[in-house]
Design a protein around this motif. Structure first.
Motif, PDB file in Angstrom:
ATOM      1  N   ILE A  34      36.351  29.919  36.922  1.00  0.00           N
ATOM      2  CA  ILE A  34      36.344  31.190  36.184  1.00  0.00           C
ATOM      3  C   ILE A  34      35.028  31.928  36.422  1.00  0.00           C
ATOM      4  N   ARG A  35      35.140  33.177  36.834  1.00  0.00           N
ATOM      5  CA  ARG A  35      33.955  34.015  37.042  1.00  0.00           C
ATOM      6  C   ARG A  35      34.147  35.341  36.315  1.00  0.00           C
ATOM      7  N   ASP A  36      33.150  35.709  35.525  1.00  0.00           N
ATOM      8  CA  ASP A  36      33.168  37.011  34.867  1.00  0.00           C
ATOM      9  C   ASP A  36      32.617  38.061  35.822  1.00  0.00           C
ATOM     10  N   LYS A  37      33.168  39.256  35.728  1.00  0.00           N
ATOM     11  CA  LYS A  37      32.662  40.360  36.554  1.00  0.00           C
ATOM     12  C   LYS A  37      32.514  41.597  35.683  1.00  0.00           C
TER      13      LYS A  37
ATOM     14  N   GLY B  59      35.684  42.221  33.465  1.00  0.00           N
ATOM     15  CA  GLY B  59      36.878  41.536  33.964  1.00  0.00           C
ATOM     16  C   GLY B  59      36.610  40.086  34.297  1.00  0.00           C
ATOM     17  N   LYS B  60      37.654  39.452  34.865  1.00  0.00           N
ATOM     18  CA  LYS B  60      37.567  38.034  35.211  1.00  0.00           C
ATOM     19  C   LYS B  60      38.271  37.773  36.538  1.00  0.00           C
ATOM     20  N   ASP B  61      37.715  36.848  37.290  1.00  0.00           N
ATOM     21  CA  ASP B  61      38.377  36.268  38.461  1.00  0.00           C
ATOM     22  C   ASP B  61      38.614  34.797  38.139  1.00  0.00           C
TER      23      ASP B  61
ATOM     24  N   ALA C 223      43.370  35.065  40.795  1.00  0.00           N
ATOM     25  CA  ALA C 223      43.932  36.129  39.968  1.00  0.00           C
ATOM     26  C   ALA C 223      42.798  36.912  39.324  1.00  0.00           C
ATOM     27  N   SER C 224      42.958  38.219  39.252  1.00  0.00           N
ATOM     28  CA  SER C 224      41.912  39.070  38.701  1.00  0.00           C
ATOM     29  C   SER C 224      42.506  40.056  37.713  1.00  0.00           C
TER      30      SER C 224
END
Length: 248
Positions: free
Chosen positions: A164-167, A174-176, A203-204
């Motif tokens: 999980i990566r926050d952007k 958002g999130k990836d 998924a984003s």
């Protein structure tokens, strides 16, 4: 007087037992899934309401009738498929993850075509063979674990921990989320792989207002992978019983 007291005590005991039974029935609704096969077959269906309580005497009569008229055994010619499923995400929405992937498994392994077997006992065998991480087990290990079981095919599917990566941009957050799902299908008759690979999907999603949870993004990735799993099982898993002729 003594007789009245005994009758009263007996009635109290019966009422107490009845109350306990009714309470158990309320906490465990009829038809609730209890094993992997039932969970797969019930995926996507609305929860069943508690069934109307049956008359005890009627049930006894039905059981006695069945005992006195044993049914002739019916040979099931559908191939037996053991499903080993592992969810290693350790999320707060594991049940939603399971239900999402089970919908595709149920569609890929229709009831009229395959007889599903809960693979949990064979996980224990693999554990005793030293494989606490089932994804590390080789084809030969699966063959040994299922030796003498009479099962035709094994389908192994694992949901690995999400990445999980926050952007963030000036306007959105958002999130990836990267979802990885290893899939193995083994012909236990020939001892050969039908499929051995891994699906990975990123998924984003993003939003302008408020926070974005992990669940919706993760399920978005799982839906894409679920369709790929469905395609591979439909394409590669035979709809007939496995040959017992071993291949080199």
């Amino acid at each position: 007087m003594l007789r009245k007291k005994i009758c009263g005590l007996s009635l109290a005991i019966i009422m107490g037992l009845s109350g306990t039974a009714l309470a158990a029935a309320d906490t465990q609704p009829a038809g609730a899934p209890t094993n992997l096969v039932e969970r797969i077959r019930n995926a996507g269906n609305p929860p069943q309401q508690p069934a109307e309580r049956e008359n005890i005497q009627k049930r006894i009569d039905e059981l006695m009738t069945k005992q006195s008229q044993p049914a002739a055994p019916v040979e099931n010619k559908s191939p037996k498929v053991a499903v080993i499923y592992v969810n290693n995400t350790k999320s707060t929405y594991d049940k939603d993850i399971d239900n999402e992937i089970f919908k595709y498994l149920n569609q890929a392994l229709p009831k009229g075509t395959y007889e599903l077997i809960d693979g949990s006992p064979y996980v224990e065998i693999l554990n005793k063979m030293g494989y606490t991480d089932i994804s590390a087990a080789e084809r030969a290990d699966f063959i040994d674990a299922f030796n003498g079981s009479g099962i035709d095919y094994c389908v192994y599917l694992e949901i690995q921990p999400f990445i999980i990566r926050d952007k963030m941009t000036f306007f959105t957050i958002g999130k990836d989320i990267t979802v990885s799902v290893p899939l193995k299908m083994i012909n236990l008759g020939t001892g050969k792989y039908l499929y051995n690979g891994k699906f990975t999907e990123k998924a984003s999603d993003s939003t302008i207002i408020g926070d974005l949870g992990n669940k919706s993004v993760a399920l978005k990735g799982l839906r894409t992978i679920g369709n790929k799993v469905l395609t591979e099982i439909n394409t590669r898993l035979p709809k007939t019983k496995a040959s017992t002729e071993k291949q080199p």
